[in-house]
Motif scaffolding. Structure first.
Motif, PDB file in Angstrom:
ATOM      1  N   MET A   1       0.825  -1.200   0.000  1.00 35.50           N
ATOM      2  CA  MET A   1       0.000   0.000   0.000  1.00 35.50           C
ATOM      3  C   MET A   1       0.864   1.256   0.000  1.00 35.50           C
ATOM      4  O   MET A   1       0.539   2.258  -0.662  1.00 35.50           O
TER       5      MET A   1
ATOM      6  N   ALA B   1      -7.481   6.746   5.439  1.00 38.45           N
ATOM      7  CA  ALA B   1      -8.510   6.311   4.488  1.00 38.45           C
ATOM      8  C   ALA B   1      -8.023   5.128   3.662  1.00 38.45           C
ATOM      9  O   ALA B   1      -8.787   4.189   3.385  1.00 38.45           O
ATOM     10  N   ALA B   2      -6.757   5.137   3.272  1.00 38.33           N
ATOM     11  CA  ALA B   2      -6.212   4.032   2.475  1.00 38.33           C
ATOM     12  C   ALA B   2      -6.171   2.737   3.282  1.00 38.33           C
ATOM     13  O   ALA B   2      -6.480   1.659   2.762  1.00 38.33           O
TER      14      ALA B   2
ATOM     15  N   GLN C   1      -8.116   1.934   5.855  1.00 34.54           N
ATOM     16  CA  GLN C   1      -9.492   1.471   6.029  1.00 34.54           C
ATOM     17  C   GLN C   1     -10.057   0.921   4.733  1.00 34.54           C
ATOM     18  O   GLN C   1     -10.870  -0.012   4.735  1.00 34.54           O
ATOM     19  N   GLY C   2      -9.608   1.477   3.601  1.00 33.25           N
ATOM     20  CA  GLY C   2     -10.078   1.022   2.300  1.00 33.25           C
ATOM     21  C   GLY C   2      -9.613  -0.366   1.920  1.00 33.25           C
ATOM     22  O   GLY C   2     -10.150  -0.968   0.973  1.00 33.25           O
ATOM     23  N   LEU C   3      -8.625  -0.912   2.640  1.00 24.98           N
ATOM     24  CA  LEU C   3      -8.159  -2.269   2.367  1.00 24.98           C
ATOM     25  C   LEU C   3      -9.180  -3.324   2.787  1.00 24.98           C
ATOM     26  O   LEU C   3      -9.099  -4.475   2.352  1.00 24.98           O
ATOM     27  N   GLY C   4     -10.096  -2.937   3.680  1.00 26.98           N
ATOM     28  CA  GLY C   4     -11.123  -3.863   4.117  1.00 26.98           C
ATOM     29  C   GLY C   4     -10.625  -4.975   5.008  1.00 26.98           C
ATOM     30  O   GLY C   4     -11.256  -6.043   5.084  1.00 26.98           O
TER      31      GLY C   4
END
Length: 392
Positions: free
Chosen positions: A321, A356-357, A359-362
């Motif tokens: 990431m 945000a990145a 959290q965006g990984l799920g």
């Protein structure tokens, strides 16, 4: 000066590391980084006394594994870390002539075995300064901002620094505990990295095999606001294998990569020192991410039979990431120590994009926003007891 061990098989490295040490001392002087002399006189011990301290966990920038002297916890190579506000340790120490033996309570649980032994080693070292025999009562708690502690957050360092500060102040008074060089020498005894937690901020631990106890100390490298714009985002991750840092210290010197790590260290310390003094946080982040990779490789290659693989699957995703974010113009660097917990180093302007990145990984990972913290400081004993959960 108390001498320490030169391990078998490393005598050929002594001159290399000593020369590097002298170069580092010269660089500190060049950059105006000062440190106190080791005290020549120790005050008389108090008949009774109590004190408390708070310290912060550390995250390695230029990291270390391996102890050349296990009793004094002398590292094979110098190292730099940053103190992280994501958690802290609060410790209360009371010397009581009526106690028959030292006792400790950590996180509400009575300490026994190896955990108690490590606490007592620090207490013994503090008592031996004057031959005092008074036993002590210790209560300590790690105060977290997350549901899980994670492995590799660095709370053993904060625990070591808080214990040393509280013990020195309780037995000899706050003035002795305020000498950062002296304090860091004793903060090294429970966990080596504790010396850097004692110093605070971005701290350098001076160390190499056979260096004396009084000369293996930590010194803070920032101090004029150079790193106030740095944001730390911590992602605590538990170890599925129950990873123990002491296992990594045993394995690392057996790696074929270990000596080259030692040999390159003085150049990297000097580069990192210049970056810190100049406020160049990106170089600090680059070094931390690079040495995370090397630390893992060295630890994993220390044994032919039992590979100590400290990362979890999430680590690979998080490191990748960072590459993706940097390609998008968002400078973010990932750092891990012994274990999978990740600390991201970035500028505060990029903190929201980073969170945000993640959290965006799920992946359901927690994020703790923080900053560079420290040093270890004395606090009111009753305040400490309240935080630990004991009625004063």
């Amino acid at each position: 000066m108390t001498t320490t061990t030169l391990p078998v098989g490393f005598s050929d490295m002594l001159e290399v590391m000593r020369t590097g040490h002298e170069r580092i001392l010269a660089a500190l002087a060049e950059h105006g980084v000062h440190y106190e002399p080791y005290p020549e006189r120790i005050p008389d011990p108090r008949p009774t006394g109590r004190a408390a301290a708070r310290a912060y966990p550390m995250q390695g920038v230029l990291k270390y594994h391996g102890l050349s002297d296990w009793h004094y916890r002398i590292a094979y190579l110098p190292s730099i870390s940053l103190n992280n506000s994501a958690a802290h340790t609060t410790t209360y120490v009371e010397f009581d002539p009526d106690l028959e033996a030292d006792c400790a309570e950590i996180g509400g649980i009575t300490a026994t075995g190896r955990d108690l032994d490590r606490v007592v080693q620090t207490l013994n070292a503090v008592r031996e300064l004057t031959g005092c025999q008074t036993r002590a009562r210790v209560m300590s708690r790690n105060v977290l901002q997350s549901r899980v502690a994670g492995k590799g957050l660095g709370t053993s360092a904060s625990a070591s620094a808080a214990l040393a500060a509280a013990a020195l102040a309780a037995l000899y008074g706050p003035e002795l505990a305020s000498n950062r060089r002296f304090l860091s020498c004793f903060a090294r005894l429970l966990a080596g990295s504790g010396c850097r937690s004692a110093a605070g901020g971005l701290a350098l631990w001076l160390s190499y095999p056979s260096l004396s106890h009084a000369d293996s100390f930590a010194v803070r490298l920032d101090g004029e606001g150079q790193m106030e714009h740095v944001s730390l985002v911590t992602v605590p991750i538990d170890s599925s294998i129950g990873l123990k840092t002491e296992s990594a210290h045993h394995d690392a010197p057996e790696s074929s990569l270990f000596r080259s790590w030692m040999q390159s260290r003085s150049d990297e310390i000097i580069e990192c020192l210049a970056a810190i003094r100049g406020g160049d946080w990106r170089t600090v982040g680059q070094l931390a991410e690079m040495d995370s990779m090397r630390l893992h490789g060295i630890t994993m290659s220390g044994s032919r039979e039992n590979k100590l693989v400290g990362w979890e699957p999430e680590n690979i995703t998080l490191f990748r990431m960072c590459n993706d974010l940097r390609e998008r113009g968002i400078p973010v660097y990932a750092s891990t120590d012994t274990g999978p917990t990740v600390v991201f180093i970035t500028h505060r302007d990029h903190e929201d994009a980073l969170v945000a990145a993640i959290q965006g990984l799920g992946l359901g990972l927690e994020t703790i926003r923080g900053k560079i913290a420290g040093p270890a400081n004395l606090i009111d004993p009753d305040e400490a007891l309240a935080e630990i959960g004991v009625n004063p």
